[in-house]
Design a protein around this motif. Structure first.
Motif: not given
Length: 205
Positions: A31-42
């Motif tokens: 979940x953290x990775x997905x959040x960070x990936x999402x933030x990073x992607x954003x």
């Protein structure tokens, strides 16, 4: 003391707890990775959009600058070429006008020379005509004067003839009138004698 079964149960429980913890931890990690990936992607796409926007702005600014420079160079070159073409055209026009003017001046000069020659010929012709006219007029005047003199002599002869005839007529008229006067006088005398004779006859009767 725990026996083998208890150890197995304990191991099984520990494994179950560990699996749950690992699952929970894994879920949290993912979940953290997905959040960070999402933030990073954003952030990545935002940065890419920003960089693309900046790059696009720089690209179009550079294109506008280059187009402006190219347009300036093109119009400058066009103005230069038009100026050169205009200079060549007017130079050629001036040259052709000069040649045409020179030809026209030459033709006018030739025409003036011909006019001068014609004037000379006309003057000669005029002089010859006037001389010939003077000769013919003098000849005509002489002929007229001779004819007038001949006519005058003829008229004088005719006048003398008429005068002689007139004198003869006058003499004839005087003679005739004298005869008429004598006849009238004779008739008067005869009439008077007749009256006297009649008076004498009346008196005698």
């Amino acid at each position: 003391m725990l026996d083998t079964k208890d150890l197995k149960n304990l191991q099984s429980m520990m494994e179950s707890v560990m699996e749950k913890q690992l699952a929970k931890f894994g879920a949290e990690i993912f979940a953290e990775m997905d959040r960070r990936f999402a933030e990073s992607e954003t952030k990545f796409f935002a940065e890419m959009d920003r960089r693309f926007a900046e790059s696009e702005a720089r690209f179009f600014a550079e294109m506008d600058r280059r187009f402006a420079e190219s347009e300036t160079r093109i119009f400058t070159e066009m103005d230069r070429r038009f100026a050169e073409s205009e200079t060549r055209i007017f130079t050629e026009m001036d040259r052709r006008f000069a040649e045409s003017e020179a030809k026209m001046n030459k033709r006018f000069t030739e025409f003036e020379i011909k006019l001068t020659q014609m004037d000379k010929k006309l003057d000669r012709t005029k002089t010859n005509l006037l001389a010939e006219m003077d000769k013919r007029i003098a000849k005509s005047e002489n002929l007229v004067l001779e004819e007038m003199e001949r006519t005058r002599k003829i008229l004088e002869i005719r006048i003398q003839t008429v005068q002689a005839n007139l004198d003869e007529v006058r003499d004839y008229y005087r003679v005739t009138r004298l005869e008429q006067d004598n006849a009238t006088l004779f008739l008067r005398m005869l009439t008077g004698l007749e009256k006297r004779v009649e008076n004498l006859e009346q008196k005698s009767a």
